[in-house]
Design a protein around this motif. Structure first.
Motif, PDB file in Angstrom:
ATOM      1  N   LEU A  58       0.736  -1.154   0.087  1.00 32.37           N
ATOM      2  CA  LEU A  58       0.300   0.098  -0.079  1.00 32.37           C
ATOM      3  C   LEU A  58       0.872   1.380  -0.096  1.00 32.37           C
ATOM      4  O   LEU A  58       0.363   2.308  -0.459  1.00 32.37           O
ATOM      5  CB  LEU A  58      -0.874   0.034   1.349  1.00 32.37           C
ATOM      6  CG  LEU A  58      -2.188  -0.822   1.108  1.00 32.37           C
ATOM      7  CD1 LEU A  58      -2.933  -0.839   2.649  1.00 32.37           C
ATOM      8  CD2 LEU A  58      -3.091  -0.367   0.118  1.00 32.37           C
ATOM      9  N   LEU A  59       2.072   1.252   0.782  1.00 35.62           N
ATOM     10  CA  LEU A  59       2.874   2.410   0.614  1.00 35.62           C
ATOM     11  C   LEU A  59       3.899   2.668  -0.488  1.00 35.62           C
ATOM     12  O   LEU A  59       4.432   1.612  -1.021  1.00 35.62           O
ATOM     13  CB  LEU A  59       3.708   2.541   2.046  1.00 35.62           C
ATOM     14  CG  LEU A  59       2.768   2.220   3.211  1.00 35.62           C
ATOM     15  CD1 LEU A  59       3.754   1.909   4.406  1.00 35.62           C
ATOM     16  CD2 LEU A  59       2.073   3.598   3.493  1.00 35.62           C
ATOM     17  N   ALA A 104       7.185   7.154   0.915  1.00 31.46           N
ATOM     18  CA  ALA A 104       5.871   7.504   1.597  1.00 31.46           C
ATOM     19  C   ALA A 104       6.340   8.395   2.968  1.00 31.46           C
ATOM     20  O   ALA A 104       7.377   8.219   3.421  1.00 31.46           O
ATOM     21  CB  ALA A 104       5.140   6.290   2.145  1.00 31.46           C
ATOM     22  N   VAL A 105       5.507   9.352   3.243  1.00 33.15           N
ATOM     23  CA  VAL A 105       5.998  10.110   4.233  1.00 33.15           C
ATOM     24  C   VAL A 105       4.565  10.320   5.145  1.00 33.15           C
ATOM     25  O   VAL A 105       3.544  10.355   4.798  1.00 33.15           O
ATOM     26  CB  VAL A 105       5.995  11.458   3.713  1.00 33.15           C
ATOM     27  CG1 VAL A 105       6.454  12.614   4.948  1.00 33.15           C
ATOM     28  CG2 VAL A 105       7.258  11.519   2.857  1.00 33.15           C
ATOM     29  N   CYS A 159      -5.547  11.512   7.234  1.00 38.43           N
ATOM     30  CA  CYS A 159      -6.172  11.524   5.986  1.00 38.43           C
ATOM     31  C   CYS A 159      -4.864  11.154   5.119  1.00 38.43           C
ATOM     32  O   CYS A 159      -3.553  11.165   5.361  1.00 38.43           O
ATOM     33  CB  CYS A 159      -5.982  13.100   5.650  1.00 38.43           C
ATOM     34  SG  CYS A 159      -7.397  13.869   6.611  1.00 38.43           S
ATOM     35  N   PHE A 160      -5.380  10.802   3.490  1.00 38.97           N
ATOM     36  CA  PHE A 160      -4.461  10.130   2.630  1.00 38.97           C
ATOM     37  C   PHE A 160      -4.435  10.871   1.394  1.00 38.97           C
ATOM     38  O   PHE A 160      -5.098  11.432   0.932  1.00 38.97           O
ATOM     39  CB  PHE A 160      -5.092   8.612   2.550  1.00 38.97           C
ATOM     40  CG  PHE A 160      -5.069   7.598   3.590  1.00 38.97           C
ATOM     41  CD1 PHE A 160      -4.391   6.574   3.828  1.00 38.97           C
ATOM     42  CD2 PHE A 160      -5.974   7.824   4.736  1.00 38.97           C
ATOM     43  CE1 PHE A 160      -4.097   5.952   4.975  1.00 38.97           C
ATOM     44  CE2 PHE A 160      -6.390   6.892   5.673  1.00 38.97           C
ATOM     45  CZ  PHE A 160      -5.226   5.853   5.786  1.00 38.97           C
ATOM     46  N   GLN A 161      -3.093  10.943   1.075  1.00 40.86           N
ATOM     47  CA  GLN A 161      -2.793  11.133  -0.285  1.00 40.86           C
ATOM     48  C   GLN A 161      -2.271  10.021  -1.038  1.00 40.86           C
ATOM     49  O   GLN A 161      -1.147   9.946  -0.570  1.00 40.86           O
ATOM     50  CB  GLN A 161      -2.131  12.695  -0.284  1.00 40.86           C
ATOM     51  CG  GLN A 161      -1.953  13.125  -1.812  1.00 40.86           C
ATOM     52  CD  GLN A 161      -0.688  14.163  -1.741  1.00 40.86           C
ATOM     53  OE1 GLN A 161      -0.494  14.786  -0.693  1.00 40.86           O
ATOM     54  NE2 GLN A 161      -0.459  14.660  -3.070  1.00 40.86           N
ATOM     55  N   GLN A 183      -1.155   3.309  -4.397  1.00 36.86           N
ATOM     56  CA  GLN A 183      -0.524   3.383  -3.436  1.00 36.86           C
ATOM     57  C   GLN A 183      -0.636   4.588  -2.515  1.00 36.86           C
ATOM     58  O   GLN A 183      -1.328   5.902  -3.317  1.00 36.86           O
ATOM     59  CB  GLN A 183       1.086   3.096  -3.594  1.00 36.86           C
ATOM     60  CG  GLN A 183       1.387   1.746  -4.064  1.00 36.86           C
ATOM     61  CD  GLN A 183       2.754   1.697  -4.213  1.00 36.86           C
ATOM     62  OE1 GLN A 183       3.358   2.368  -5.258  1.00 36.86           O
ATOM     63  NE2 GLN A 183       3.453   0.788  -3.625  1.00 36.86           N
ATOM     64  N   VAL A 184      -0.183   4.820  -1.172  1.00 31.43           N
ATOM     65  CA  VAL A 184      -0.400   6.048  -0.646  1.00 31.43           C
ATOM     66  C   VAL A 184       0.954   6.659  -0.386  1.00 31.43           C
ATOM     67  O   VAL A 184       1.891   5.958  -0.284  1.00 31.43           O
ATOM     68  CB  VAL A 184      -0.681   5.425   1.170  1.00 31.43           C
ATOM     69  CG1 VAL A 184      -0.613   6.623   2.004  1.00 31.43           C
ATOM     70  CG2 VAL A 184      -1.975   4.658   1.234  1.00 31.43           C
ATOM     71  N   GLN A 185       1.049   7.912  -0.977  1.00 36.26           N
ATOM     72  CA  GLN A 185       2.191   8.735  -0.750  1.00 36.26           C
ATOM     73  C   GLN A 185       2.262   9.735   0.264  1.00 36.26           C
ATOM     74  O   GLN A 185       3.575   9.544   0.808  1.00 36.26           O
ATOM     75  CB  GLN A 185       2.047   9.654  -1.807  1.00 36.26           C
ATOM     76  CG  GLN A 185       3.146  10.520  -2.139  1.00 36.26           C
ATOM     77  CD  GLN A 185       4.119  10.077  -3.111  1.00 36.26           C
ATOM     78  OE1 GLN A 185       4.083   9.400  -4.155  1.00 36.26           O
ATOM     79  NE2 GLN A 185       5.447  10.012  -2.779  1.00 36.26           N
TER      80      GLN A 185
END
Length: 297
Positions: free
Chosen positions: A197-198, A202-203, A267-269, A276-278
């Motif tokens: 997912l990441l 990722a941050v 919250c997700f971007q 994938q999650v950035q």
């Protein structure tokens, strides 16, 4: 129409429009609400016969109040403990001025992008890009020349270059499925799912404001995040709280509660590819969760 009835009618008509501007300008919904209350209190005693275009007057008044507040709040931002993140809002119920195609301008990632701009640049950019005022109107609202506003807008666009929100929005169903996968993988210490997912870079940025336990600095890289998310000693509080999928800032995100009290919002971007999650933004400062609490409570 009585004086009181007229003000109430103006309030119903323009409150959400003013909030739409103020919230994007400030990144804090509580301050935006205060500005709107002050504006209409002043409007109640003003000679409104002098106002030829009430909508433009609202925009100008809100913009100038926001600029004053941003300038005075600069030192507070500099002294803020840890990372400063915008105050999240639940759904778009409070800001129905947004058309469906403008929903992305309320997203958490969009608000973070705006933080790269100074107060005047932010005002000019929003008034032009989101609220579609012409440069002559923006010049009047910001007390700048029309030529200066054009330069400020161009400079703002240049500063935001490279930080644009992904042009292809993710369908809500797909986003919901990915957010739920993350929540489940985090809860059950599932490194394989988290790995998928990441993004590699990722941050995670957390905001506790000194009032809640949170990382002072951003945590960068998938490797570091995996170690944290699968450690039994890290984020133990989140695992003891109830997790809810909810619409936050117009997008599906996560809300953590304990005994009906909102404790955190995550919250997700997502990446440009959308799979994938950035970036992850964790808000734990209780002062910034009041609107979510009121709305969901």
């Amino acid at each position: 129409m009585t004086e009181k009835t007229e003000i109430e009618s103006l309030y119903r008509t323009y409150r959400t429009y003013g909030l739409s501007i103020a919230y994007r300008m400030l990144g804090t919904f509580t301050d935006a609400e205060d500005i709107i209350q002050d504006l209409f209190a002043e409007l109640a005693v003003k000679n409104r016969a002098d106002v030829q275009n009430m909508k433009a007057y609202i925009a100008k008044s809100v913009t100038n109040r926001c600029l004053n507040l941003l300038h005075s709040a600069k030192k507070k931002r500099e002294e803020y403990i840890g990372e400063w993140l915008p105050e999240p809002v639940a759904g778009t119920a409070e800001l129905p001025e947004l058309a469906a195609e403008q929903k992305d301008t309320l997203s958490y990632a969009y608000l973070l992008m705006l933080e790269r701009l100074g107060p005047v640049e932010r005002a000019v950019f929003l008034l032009r890009e989101v609220f579609e005022y012409d440069y002559e109107q923006i010049a009047d609202m910001t007390r700048k020349t029309e030529a200066n506003c054009r330069k400020i807008f161009s400079r703002a666009k240049q500063q935001l270059k490279g930080s644009e929100i992904p042009s292809t929005p993710i369908a809500q169903g797909q986003r919901k499925a990915m957010v739920e996968r993350f929540a489940n993988a985090f809860l059950h210490y599932n490194p394989e799912t988290l790995l998928s997912l990441l993004t590699e870079d990722a941050v995670l940025i957390s905001d506790g404001g000194g009032a809640a336990r949170a990382a002072i600095r951003p945590i960068v890289s998938r490797e570091r995040l995996l170690r944290l998310f699968t450690s039994p000693n890290a984020y133990r509080d989140l695992r003891t709280w109830s997790v809810h999928v909810a619409e936050i800032n117009g997008e599906i995100n996560l809300v953590y509660t304990s005994e009906a009290e909102v404790k955190s919002v995550l919250c997700f971007q997502f990446s440009e590819s959308g799979d994938q999650v950035q970036h992850l933004y964790m808000i734990k400062n209780p002062q910034k969760l009041k609107h979510i609490q009121t709305y969901l409570g």
